[in-house]
Write a protein that holds these residues in place. Structure first.
Motif, mmCIF file in Angstrom:
data_model
loop_
_atom_site.group_PDB
_atom_site.id
_atom_site.type_symbol
_atom_site.label_atom_id
_atom_site.label_comp_id
_atom_site.label_asym_id
_atom_site.label_seq_id
_atom_site.Cartn_x
_atom_site.Cartn_y
_atom_site.Cartn_z
ATOM 1 N N TYR A 283 0.834 -1.199 0.000
ATOM 2 C CA TYR A 283 0.000 0.000 0.000
ATOM 3 C C TYR A 283 0.866 1.245 0.000
ATOM 4 N N VAL A 284 0.326 2.302 -0.598
ATOM 5 C CA VAL A 284 0.854 3.643 -0.418
ATOM 6 C C VAL A 284 -0.268 4.462 0.192
ATOM 7 N N CYS A 285 0.098 5.416 1.005
ATOM 8 C CA CYS A 285 -0.887 6.287 1.635
ATOM 9 C C CYS A 285 -0.980 7.561 0.806
ATOM 10 N N ILE A 286 -2.140 7.785 0.209
ATOM 11 C CA ILE A 286 -2.373 8.972 -0.607
ATOM 12 C C ILE A 286 -3.440 9.808 0.075
ATOM 13 N N ASP A 287 -3.049 11.008 0.471
ATOM 14 C CA ASP A 287 -3.987 11.933 1.115
ATOM 15 C C ASP A 287 -4.735 11.250 2.255
ATOM 16 N N ASN A 288 -3.988 10.535 3.103
ATOM 17 C CA ASN A 288 -4.514 9.831 4.281
ATOM 18 C C ASN A 288 -5.440 8.664 3.960
ATOM 19 N N CYS A 289 -5.374 8.176 2.738
ATOM 20 C CA CYS A 289 -6.137 6.990 2.334
ATOM 21 C C CYS A 289 -5.152 5.971 1.768
ATOM 22 N N GLU A 290 -5.520 4.700 1.815
ATOM 23 C CA GLU A 290 -4.640 3.661 1.306
ATOM 24 C C GLU A 290 -5.018 3.257 -0.117
ATOM 25 N N LEU A 291 -3.984 3.086 -0.932
ATOM 26 C CA LEU A 291 -4.164 2.605 -2.297
ATOM 27 C C LEU A 291 -3.286 1.367 -2.454
#
Length: 180
Positions: free
Chosen positions: A67-75
């Motif tokens: 996962y990467v955290c994008i704008d406090n969300c996980e992708l």
């Protein structure tokens, strides 16, 4: 108590725009990847509107186990992409990167079809294209019995078998240690 996991949701992509990934620096190489995603027009007066590097890599296994955290969300992303971004992340300076697997909403077939047609232009407008060859394997960077074996081991890596996307002249190849 564990925090709830919020999955990243893409907003619609305006015409003639691309999504760019801001890779947030961190001094700890093992820290989770923190990023933000922003939209930028692809061209202003014939040039890219925002300076960015494009990342070319082998997707590898299609399983999205990292996962990467994008704008406090996980992708969720593939292990190969996670490895590339982990190595690309600097300890002090943020990087602006175009990454196909993140830039394109992979679940939106219409967007995916439209954006794939722009990849050559996106690569051409990048300040440089970085090629992630993967982690070093089998001592492929060491000169054991002459120069031929390491070169052949390098050329046998999966990236070199990709024919659908050839690198433009502003390409930098790296494995294990990103270029300056």
């Amino acid at each position: 108590m564990a925090r709830p996991v919020i999955s990243y949701r893409y907003s619609s992509l305006p015409d003639h725009c691309i999504r760019l990934l801001r890779l947030i620096p961190h001094w700890d190489k093992t820290a989770p990847l923190q990023c933000s995603l922003f939209t930028s027009p692809i061209l202003i007066s014939g040039r890219a509107s925002h300076s960015y590097e494009a990342l070319s890599y082998v997707w590898g296994s299609p399983e999205r186990t990292h996962y990467v955290c994008i704008d406090n969300c996980e992708l969720p992303v593939t292990a190969s992409l996670h490895g590339a971004l982990s190595r690309l992340r600097d300890s002090l300076i943020e990087k602006i990167v175009w990454v196909d697997a993140i830039y394109i909403d992979q679940e939106d077939l219409g967007e995916r079809e439209n954006q794939v047609q722009c990849i050559a232009e996106i690569d051409a407008k990048a300040s440089r294209v970085l090629v992630w060859l993967g982690e070093e394997k089998d001592d492929s960077s060491h000169d054991a019995d002459g120069a031929d074996e390491p070169v052949l081991a390098l050329l046998e890596r999966p990236w070199f078998t990709r024919i659908w996307r050839l690198p433009p002249p502003n390409t930098s190849l790296w494995s294990a240690v990103p270029p300056d």
